[in-house]
Write a protein that holds these residues in place. Structure first.
Motif, PDB file in Angstrom:
ATOM      1  N   PHE A  78      -7.152   8.192  -6.079  1.00  0.00           N
ATOM      2  CA  PHE A  78      -6.224   7.120  -6.419  1.00  0.00           C
ATOM      3  C   PHE A  78      -6.055   6.113  -5.287  1.00  0.00           C
ATOM      4  N   THR A  79      -6.431   6.493  -4.034  1.00  0.00           N
ATOM      5  CA  THR A  79      -6.447   5.462  -2.984  1.00  0.00           C
ATOM      6  C   THR A  79      -7.615   4.494  -3.164  1.00  0.00           C
ATOM      7  N   LYS A  80      -8.646   4.904  -3.902  1.00  0.00           N
ATOM      8  CA  LYS A  80      -9.705   3.952  -4.251  1.00  0.00           C
ATOM      9  C   LYS A  80      -9.152   2.858  -5.160  1.00  0.00           C
ATOM     10  N   ASN A  96       3.602  10.141  -7.325  1.00  0.00           N
ATOM     11  CA  ASN A  96       4.633  10.650  -8.231  1.00  0.00           C
ATOM     12  C   ASN A  96       4.061  10.952  -9.614  1.00  0.00           C
ATOM     13  N   LEU A  97       3.193  10.072 -10.090  1.00  0.00           N
ATOM     14  CA  LEU A  97       2.547  10.312 -11.383  1.00  0.00           C
ATOM     15  C   LEU A  97       1.648  11.545 -11.317  1.00  0.00           C
ATOM     16  N   ARG A  98       0.958  11.691 -10.206  1.00  0.00           N
ATOM     17  CA  ARG A  98       0.103  12.873 -10.017  1.00  0.00           C
ATOM     18  C   ARG A  98       0.945  14.142 -10.045  1.00  0.00           C
ATOM     19  N   ARG A  99       2.072  14.109  -9.372  1.00  0.00           N
ATOM     20  CA  ARG A  99       2.977  15.266  -9.339  1.00  0.00           C
ATOM     21  C   ARG A  99       3.463  15.631 -10.744  1.00  0.00           C
ATOM     22  N   ASP A 100       3.665  14.601 -11.575  1.00  0.00           N
ATOM     23  CA  ASP A 100       4.184  14.808 -12.931  1.00  0.00           C
ATOM     24  C   ASP A 100       3.093  15.077 -13.959  1.00  0.00           C
ATOM     25  N   GLY A 101       1.852  15.260 -13.506  1.00  0.00           N
ATOM     26  CA  GLY A 101       0.761  15.593 -14.413  1.00  0.00           C
ATOM     27  C   GLY A 101       0.229  14.427 -15.223  1.00  0.00           C
ATOM     28  N   LYS A 102       0.468  13.192 -14.754  1.00  0.00           N
ATOM     29  CA  LYS A 102       0.060  12.006 -15.504  1.00  0.00           C
ATOM     30  C   LYS A 102      -1.106  11.264 -14.849  1.00  0.00           C
ATOM     31  N   LEU A 103      -1.757  11.937 -13.901  1.00  0.00           N
ATOM     32  CA  LEU A 103      -2.904  11.346 -13.216  1.00  0.00           C
ATOM     33  C   LEU A 103      -3.995  12.411 -13.182  1.00  0.00           C
ATOM     34  N   ALA A 139      -5.288  16.799   0.996  1.00  0.00           N
ATOM     35  CA  ALA A 139      -4.197  17.546   0.374  1.00  0.00           C
ATOM     36  C   ALA A 139      -3.236  16.623  -0.360  1.00  0.00           C
ATOM     37  N   GLU A 140      -2.742  17.119  -1.482  1.00  0.00           N
ATOM     38  CA  GLU A 140      -1.752  16.349  -2.226  1.00  0.00           C
ATOM     39  C   GLU A 140      -0.398  16.354  -1.537  1.00  0.00           C
ATOM     40  N   ALA A 141      -0.273  17.151  -0.471  1.00  0.00           N
ATOM     41  CA  ALA A 141       0.959  17.163   0.326  1.00  0.00           C
ATOM     42  C   ALA A 141       1.115  15.897   1.155  1.00  0.00           C
ATOM     43  N   ASN A 142       0.037  15.086   1.287  1.00  0.00           N
ATOM     44  CA  ASN A 142       0.148  13.830   2.020  1.00  0.00           C
ATOM     45  C   ASN A 142       1.119  12.896   1.294  1.00  0.00           C
ATOM     46  N   THR A 143       2.086  12.383   2.029  1.00  0.00           N
ATOM     47  CA  THR A 143       3.114  11.513   1.465  1.00  0.00           C
ATOM     48  C   THR A 143       2.733  10.050   1.626  1.00  0.00           C
ATOM     49  N   CYS A 144       3.553   9.180   1.052  1.00  0.00           N
ATOM     50  CA  CYS A 144       3.307   7.744   1.233  1.00  0.00           C
ATOM     51  C   CYS A 144       3.478   7.354   2.698  1.00  0.00           C
ATOM     52  N   GLU A 145       4.346   8.063   3.429  1.00  0.00           N
ATOM     53  CA  GLU A 145       4.497   7.808   4.871  1.00  0.00           C
ATOM     54  C   GLU A 145       3.223   8.189   5.613  1.00  0.00           C
ATOM     55  N   ASP A 146       2.614   9.320   5.225  1.00  0.00           N
ATOM     56  CA  ASP A 146       1.337   9.716   5.826  1.00  0.00           C
ATOM     57  C   ASP A 146       0.259   8.672   5.542  1.00  0.00           C
ATOM     58  N   TYR A 147       0.219   8.193   4.308  1.00  0.00           N
ATOM     59  CA  TYR A 147      -0.795   7.193   3.952  1.00  0.00           C
ATOM     60  C   TYR A 147      -0.576   5.908   4.738  1.00  0.00           C
ATOM     61  N   GLU A 148       0.666   5.486   4.882  1.00  0.00           N
ATOM     62  CA  GLU A 148       0.947   4.274   5.658  1.00  0.00           C
ATOM     63  C   GLU A 148       0.521   4.453   7.106  1.00  0.00           C
ATOM     64  N   GLU A 149       0.772   5.642   7.671  1.00  0.00           N
ATOM     65  CA  GLU A 149       0.363   5.885   9.049  1.00  0.00           C
ATOM     66  C   GLU A 149      -1.160   5.904   9.171  1.00  0.00           C
ATOM     67  N   PHE A 150      -1.829   6.504   8.187  1.00  0.00           N
ATOM     68  CA  PHE A 150      -3.297   6.485   8.158  1.00  0.00           C
ATOM     69  C   PHE A 150      -3.816   5.051   8.126  1.00  0.00           C
ATOM     70  N   ARG A 196       0.820  -1.213   0.000  1.00  0.00           N
ATOM     71  CA  ARG A 196       0.000   0.000   0.000  1.00  0.00           C
ATOM     72  C   ARG A 196       0.859   1.272   0.000  1.00  0.00           C
ATOM     73  N   LYS A 197       1.960   1.263   0.731  1.00  0.00           N
ATOM     74  CA  LYS A 197       2.832   2.434   0.782  1.00  0.00           C
ATOM     75  C   LYS A 197       3.514   2.679  -0.565  1.00  0.00           C
ATOM     76  N   ALA A 198       4.042   1.618  -1.168  1.00  0.00           N
ATOM     77  CA  ALA A 198       4.714   1.754  -2.465  1.00  0.00           C
ATOM     78  C   ALA A 198       3.721   2.139  -3.554  1.00  0.00           C
ATOM     79  N   ALA A 199       2.506   1.598  -3.484  1.00  0.00           N
ATOM     80  CA  ALA A 199       1.479   1.942  -4.472  1.00  0.00           C
ATOM     81  C   ALA A 199       1.126   3.421  -4.384  1.00  0.00           C
ATOM     82  N   TYR A 200       0.976   3.927  -3.162  1.00  0.00           N
ATOM     83  CA  TYR A 200       0.676   5.349  -2.981  1.00  0.00           C
ATOM     84  C   TYR A 200       1.807   6.207  -3.531  1.00  0.00           C
TER      85      TYR A 200
END
Length: 255
Positions: free
Chosen positions: A141-143, A126-133, A201-212, A117-121
């Motif tokens: 995208f967590t859905k 990263n794709l979202r940041r690069d304009g590809k999502l 917020a898009e500022a949430n990182t994969c670490e934040d998602y893992e903690e969530f 789940r962390k790596a997937a996020y």
């Protein structure tokens, strides 16, 4: 181990935990129906096989069944997940047209069990940041992560949907802003008070998602719930038939 660390370090807010416990008597079924009709949503989307989608609104169990069927391509499973989630169809055509820019390959790796789940996020962020999502932030995208991750009979380290309601729920329960939220104040004509709009917020990182997710695992174990039951309970019911937890979240979430 992740759940044990969270148990030791996180303290539930007692009033919020009591309200959440009371809300479990609302009897919300975890196999709820999503917002869009499958075939009408998927019609014309690149790579999507509409014949495999239901003509009516999609249930969670139907999305999981499609994901578990190797004869159904991943784009079609993603269309089912987004239809269930009620994706705005102003975004859907372009989103699926960008499948070849990376997100479909990530989705296939998630579905194959190659990304946790962390790596997937991290990959999708990263794709979202690069304009590809296109049109698809963390709440959506967590859905995809939630529905595509193989379940295989186990319940350990399952991903969860981190939308505004689940995010606000876990923040209230922990009495801190684990999930970073963007908040907009809106004044409506003729209304004496403003209303507030919340967005993950898009500022949430994969670490934040893992903690969530780890905190949600602990909440699930606290009440003996399945991953789908705790996800359903946190998102709850809105609209005209608001469930008790949704009322609590709207009344108590922080500005």
């Amino acid at each position: 181990m992740k759940a044990e660390r969270t148990t030791q370090s996180e303290l539930w807010q007692p009033e919020a935990l009591a309200a959440f416990k009371d809300s479990l008597t609302d009897g919300l079924h975890p196999d709820d129906t999503g917002g869009k009709k499958g075939q009408s949503f998927g019609n014309g989307l690149q790579g999507v096989s509409v014949k495999h989608l239901p003509s009516g609104q999609i249930k969670r169990s139907q999305v999981f069944a499609l994901a578990a069927n190797p004869s159904i391509n991943t784009a079609t499973v993603c269309a089912a997940a987004m239809a269930w989630g009620g994706m705005n169809q102003r975004f859907s055509e372009k989103f699926f047209s960008l499948a070849g820019d990376g997100w479909l390959k990530v989705a296939e790796r998630i579905r194959a069990g190659l990304l946790d789940r962390k790596a997937a996020y991290a990959a999708l962020a990263n794709l979202r940041r690069d304009g590809k999502l296109y049109g698809t932030g963390p709440a959506y995208f967590t859905k995809l992560i939630y529905f595509l991750t193989p379940r295989a009979g186990g319940e350990g380290d399952q991903p969860y949907i981190m939308d505004q309601w689940a995010g606000c729920s876990i923040n209230l329960l922990l009495s801190r802003e684990l999930v970073k939220m963007n908040v907009t104040r809106i004044w409506a004509m003729g209304k004496p008070k403003p209303v507030f709009s919340y967005q993950v917020a898009e500022a949430n990182t994969c670490e934040d998602y893992e903690e969530f997710c780890a905190a949600t695992d602990v909440l699930r174990l606290e009440f003996g719930l399945t991953p789908d039951q705790v996800d359903r309970a946190m998102i709850a019911n809105g609209g005209r038939n608001r469930s008790s937890w949704r009322h609590y979240v709207i009344k108590n979430r922080r500005i």
